[in-house]
Design a protein around this motif. Sequence first.
Motif, mmCIF file in Angstrom:
data_model
loop_
_atom_site.group_PDB
_atom_site.id
_atom_site.type_symbol
_atom_site.label_atom_id
_atom_site.label_comp_id
_atom_site.label_asym_id
_atom_site.label_seq_id
_atom_site.Cartn_x
_atom_site.Cartn_y
_atom_site.Cartn_z
ATOM 1 N N THR A 48 -7.947 3.621 2.051
ATOM 2 C CA THR A 48 -6.921 2.574 1.912
ATOM 3 C C THR A 48 -7.562 1.240 1.539
ATOM 4 O O THR A 48 -7.071 0.521 0.654
ATOM 5 N N ASP A 53 9.672 10.687 4.438
ATOM 6 C CA ASP A 53 9.292 10.166 5.755
ATOM 7 C C ASP A 53 10.404 9.332 6.402
ATOM 8 O O ASP A 53 10.304 8.956 7.562
ATOM 9 N N ARG A 113 6.082 7.406 13.036
ATOM 10 C CA ARG A 113 5.654 6.169 12.358
ATOM 11 C C ARG A 113 5.770 4.978 13.304
ATOM 12 O O ARG A 113 4.907 4.094 13.318
ATOM 13 N N GLY A 129 2.461 -4.082 4.282
ATOM 14 C CA GLY A 129 2.033 -2.784 4.818
ATOM 15 C C GLY A 129 0.521 -2.663 4.923
ATOM 16 O O GLY A 129 -0.004 -1.579 5.167
ATOM 17 N N TYR A 143 -0.904 12.873 4.879
ATOM 18 C CA TYR A 143 -0.794 11.926 6.001
ATOM 19 C C TYR A 143 0.608 11.323 6.043
ATOM 20 O O TYR A 143 1.222 11.228 7.110
ATOM 21 N N MET A 144 1.092 10.894 4.887
ATOM 22 C CA MET A 144 2.379 10.180 4.846
ATOM 23 C C MET A 144 3.527 11.073 5.306
ATOM 24 O O MET A 144 4.403 10.627 6.034
ATOM 25 N N ARG A 201 -3.051 -2.467 8.428
ATOM 26 C CA ARG A 201 -2.329 -1.705 9.445
ATOM 27 C C ARG A 201 -3.240 -1.276 10.590
ATOM 28 O O ARG A 201 -2.769 -0.621 11.522
ATOM 29 N N THR A 205 0.837 -1.208 0.000
ATOM 30 C CA THR A 205 0.000 0.000 0.000
ATOM 31 C C THR A 205 0.875 1.263 0.000
ATOM 32 O O THR A 205 0.534 2.243 -0.659
ATOM 33 N N GLY A 206 2.023 1.221 0.706
ATOM 34 C CA GLY A 206 2.933 2.374 0.697
ATOM 35 C C GLY A 206 3.425 2.660 -0.721
ATOM 36 O O GLY A 206 3.435 3.810 -1.168
ATOM 37 N N PHE A 247 0.606 4.150 -2.806
ATOM 38 C CA PHE A 247 0.413 5.577 -2.485
ATOM 39 C C PHE A 247 1.521 6.421 -3.109
ATOM 40 O O PHE A 247 1.263 7.472 -3.684
ATOM 41 N N ARG A 248 2.788 5.952 -2.983
ATOM 42 C CA ARG A 248 3.904 6.742 -3.524
ATOM 43 C C ARG A 248 3.787 6.888 -5.043
ATOM 44 O O ARG A 248 4.073 7.942 -5.594
ATOM 45 N N GLN A 260 -8.933 -2.554 9.018
ATOM 46 C CA GLN A 260 -8.436 -3.027 7.713
ATOM 47 C C GLN A 260 -8.372 -4.554 7.692
ATOM 48 O O GLN A 260 -8.685 -5.183 6.671
ATOM 49 N N GLN A 294 1.526 9.713 9.587
ATOM 50 C CA GLN A 294 0.222 9.219 10.036
ATOM 51 C C GLN A 294 -0.355 8.227 9.027
ATOM 52 O O GLN A 294 0.070 8.198 7.868
ATOM 53 N N LEU A 295 -1.346 7.477 9.453
ATOM 54 C CA LEU A 295 -1.985 6.532 8.537
ATOM 55 C C LEU A 295 -2.977 7.259 7.638
ATOM 56 O O LEU A 295 -3.691 8.169 8.085
ATOM 57 N N VAL A 296 -3.035 6.821 6.390
ATOM 58 C CA VAL A 296 -4.080 7.286 5.477
ATOM 59 C C VAL A 296 -5.396 6.671 5.986
ATOM 60 O O VAL A 296 -5.397 5.529 6.469
ATOM 61 N N ARG A 302 12.837 8.963 0.365
ATOM 62 C CA ARG A 302 11.536 9.130 1.029
ATOM 63 C C ARG A 302 11.615 10.205 2.094
ATOM 64 O O ARG A 302 12.392 10.087 3.049
HETATM 65 P P1 AMP Z 1 5.210 2.089 4.017
HETATM 66 O O1 AMP Z 1 5.760 2.213 2.642
HETATM 67 O O2 AMP Z 1 4.519 0.776 4.238
HETATM 68 O O3 AMP Z 1 6.239 2.383 5.077
HETATM 69 O O4 AMP Z 1 4.070 3.197 4.166
HETATM 70 C C1 AMP Z 1 4.389 4.572 4.073
HETATM 71 C C2 AMP Z 1 3.204 5.393 4.542
HETATM 72 O O5 AMP Z 1 2.073 5.148 3.690
HETATM 73 C C3 AMP Z 1 2.705 5.123 5.944
HETATM 74 O O6 AMP Z 1 3.455 5.819 6.929
HETATM 75 C C4 AMP Z 1 1.260 5.608 5.841
HETATM 76 O O7 AMP Z 1 1.200 7.023 5.886
HETATM 77 C C5 AMP Z 1 0.875 5.170 4.439
HETATM 78 N N1 AMP Z 1 0.303 3.804 4.435
HETATM 79 C C6 AMP Z 1 0.841 2.699 3.861
HETATM 80 N N2 AMP Z 1 0.051 1.631 4.042
HETATM 81 C C7 AMP Z 1 -1.005 2.056 4.780
HETATM 82 C C8 AMP Z 1 -2.148 1.423 5.325
HETATM 83 N N3 AMP Z 1 -2.363 0.088 5.180
HETATM 84 N N4 AMP Z 1 -3.031 2.180 6.020
HETATM 85 C C9 AMP Z 1 -2.833 3.501 6.184
HETATM 86 N N5 AMP Z 1 -1.772 4.160 5.722
HETATM 87 C C10 AMP Z 1 -0.852 3.462 5.024
#
Ligand code: AMP
Length: 190
Positions: free
Chosen positions: A65, A136, A146, A86, A53-54, A89, A32-33, A36-37, A93, A58-60, A134
Amino acid sequence: MLNLVLFGPPGAGKGTQSAFLVEEYDLVHLSTGDIFRSNIKGQTELGQLAQSYMNQGQLVPDGVTINMLEAEVDKHPNAKGFIFDGFPRTTAQAEALDVFLNGRQAPVSGMLALEVPEEELKTRLTLRAATSGRPDDADPGVVQKRIDVYNAETAPVAAYYKNQGKYHGIDGVGSLEEITVRLKSAIDSL
Ligand code: AMP
């Protein structure tokens, strides 16, 4: 169908290990990350929403999601299985994923949870910041946020799968190869 939830805190090695497992078991990798990216890069509406959010660690929101993840699964009707990286979370979900996959007669096979101490995570994420590009990863405050969000909102998802007898803890400290061997032996015993 082999449906694996690859779980663990930020920096645990989910993305790296997914790359090996996808090859070995011929699965579709859904991070999912990453999704989103790629939406942020493509400047989509979803990307704009997720970015705020990212960037704060914070979580989306769950609704957005979950809808996105389900749409991605439906893009692969002939998949032999999936690695969910990912996701889930939050417990909401996890519940939504169960409803969705059980409705397709393809339930979650197991959760593989990479276990890594917090100090090691921070070291890894600081190192990763040099190459990941990134935002973040680059800001220590966001990295800490995170990890805090993981402990508060995501860690309880492990209990959800423990209750179903689907939780498999994996020592996430060691060489990449050692960790892959541990994951494979857990998967082969599912
Ligand atoms: P990751 O690449 O898995 O470290 O995710 C990077 C960021 O994407 C997280 O810090 C969240 O902001 C967002 N994100 C990724 N997966 C989720 C998820 N399942 N639910 C909510 N936010 C998510």
